[in-house]
Scaffold this active site. Structure first.
Site, short mmCIF file in Angstrom:
data_model
loop_
_atom_site.label_atom_id
_atom_site.label_comp_id
_atom_site.label_asym_id
_atom_site.label_seq_id
_atom_site.Cartn_x
_atom_site.Cartn_y
_atom_site.Cartn_z
N ASN A 119 0.75 -1.46 0.01
CA ASN A 119 0.00 -0.01 -0.04
C ASN A 119 0.80 1.32 0.00
O ASN A 119 0.53 2.06 0.66
CB ASN A 119 -0.77 -0.15 1.25
N ARG A 124 8.23 6.55 -2.01
CA ARG A 124 8.07 6.45 -0.68
C ARG A 124 9.01 5.18 -0.33
O ARG A 124 9.72 5.23 0.76
CB ARG A 124 6.79 6.29 -0.07
N ARG A 172 4.09 -0.80 8.68
CA ARG A 172 4.89 -1.76 8.05
C ARG A 172 6.00 -2.00 9.32
O ARG A 172 6.68 -2.97 9.00
CB ARG A 172 5.54 -1.56 6.83
N LYS A 214 1.83 -11.52 -3.17
CA LYS A 214 2.35 -10.47 -4.30
C LYS A 214 3.68 -10.26 -3.74
O LYS A 214 4.92 -10.31 -4.44
CB LYS A 214 1.55 -9.24 -4.09
N PRO A 231 4.22 -11.91 -9.53
CA PRO A 231 3.41 -11.12 -8.56
C PRO A 231 2.21 -10.29 -9.07
O PRO A 231 2.24 -9.70 -10.38
CB PRO A 231 4.43 -9.95 -8.34
N ASP A 233 -0.24 -7.55 -8.61
CA ASP A 233 -0.76 -6.35 -8.20
C ASP A 233 -1.92 -5.65 -8.96
O ASP A 233 -2.22 -6.21 -9.91
CB ASP A 233 0.57 -5.30 -8.17
#
Length: 284
Positions: A119, A124, A172, A214, A231, A233
């Site tokens: 997320n 970032r 996280r 993922k 993966p 997404d």
DNA sequence: TTTAGACCTGC
DNA sequence: CAGGTCTAA
């Protein structure tokens, strides 16, 4: 130091495809190069005339071999292309981004990077990884650049959730800390996952907190030689839905992944990377 | 077994 | 909202 290669290779596509997070794009006299950290070295890479120019903080032959390994320059990409060229859509993506490679990264750094990716967004994630390195890694300087190595699991396992939250990892933070503890205690040996089969490796990774289907597939694909890893997404889901399979809004992503893997088989990971890149840039 | 919601933070 | 995961129901 110069490195030659024969298989298709495009440095820019490869380093800007969102699989690694520590490369910084730089210009010197109007020439493009990338500056990053691998192990305990700052690496500068540029590409010109079918040659890669490599400069690093410790200029040894072993660094060169490390880069050849990292960029998988010995891999025969044309063979992979032939293998996954199953329809016009993937072929068009291959044509557009010819030379984009899947890297062979350090699995520990890769694991933490993709735990941080949930997320989030590339900008970032890069900041998170850089901040972790600045806080817990060793300082490296080279040609006026100042960077920090990515810390070992042991080093990172000694911190606290709160400190990681203060670095901006958000929810996280506890995942990263728990993962560091698991790796530091050698409850899981990441590099060993290179020599076992895909499903087995996936089952092991998925047990790490913060690692779902993922993220696990990203780590398997970008650092553990598992070429069939795929993966799923949001972008890949869009592509598959638009161009490939009849997927309902809430189809389980594991089912989606297995459909794609059945279609692209052994090199599903490469197909994933090209479809993802194509679809993501199309949006921008 | 399947499915909403919550979760940090920053653009 | 963003390249998900975890948890409760």
């Amino acid at each position: 130091m110069l490195i030659n290669y024969t298989s298709p290779f495009d440095l820019q596509y490869t380093l800007e495809s969102g699989q690694s997070f520590r490369w910084i794009k730089e210009y010197l006299d109007d020439e493009l190069f990338y500056q990053g950290v691998i192990g305990n070295d700052i690496i500068c890479l540029s590409q010109k005339h079918n040659t890669i120019k490599l400069e690093s903080s410790s200029n040894s032959e072993s660094i060169k071999n490390h880069i050849i390994d990292y960029l998988k320059l010995d891999e025969n990409l044309d063979e992979v292309y032939r293998y996954i060229s199953k329809d016009i859509y993937i072929n068009s993506a291959i044509e557009k981004y010819r030379g984009m490679k899947i890297l062979r990264q350090d699995p520990w750094e890769c694991l933490i990077s993709f735990i941080c990716s949930s997320n989030s967004n590339i900008k970032r994630i890069s900041k998170n990884i850089e901040d972790i390195s600045i806080e817990y890694g060793n300082k490296i300087t080279f040609n006026g650049f100042e960077r920090y190595s990515f810390p070992s699991a042991k080093m990172l396992s000694n911190t606290t959730e709160q400190k990681l939250r203060n670095l901006g990892l958000g929810f996280r933070a506890p995942y990263v800390l728990e993962a560091a503890k698991i790796i530091a205690l050698e409850q899981i040996n990441l590099k060993k996952l290179r020599s076992i089969n895909y499903e087995e490796a996936l089952d092991i990774l998925i047990k790490i907190p913060g690692v779902g289907d993922k993220v696990a597939n990203c780590v398997l694909l970008f650092s553990l030689d598992q070429t069939e890893a795929f993966p799923v997404d949001v972008w890949i889901q869009r592509v598959l839905k638009e161009k490939y399979f009849n997927i309902q809004e809430k189809t389980n992503i594991i089912k989606v992944r297995m459909k794609a893997q059945k279609y692209f088989r052994k090199h599903a990971g490469y197909a994933n990377q090209y479809l993802f890149h194509n679809r993501r840039l199309f949006k921008l």
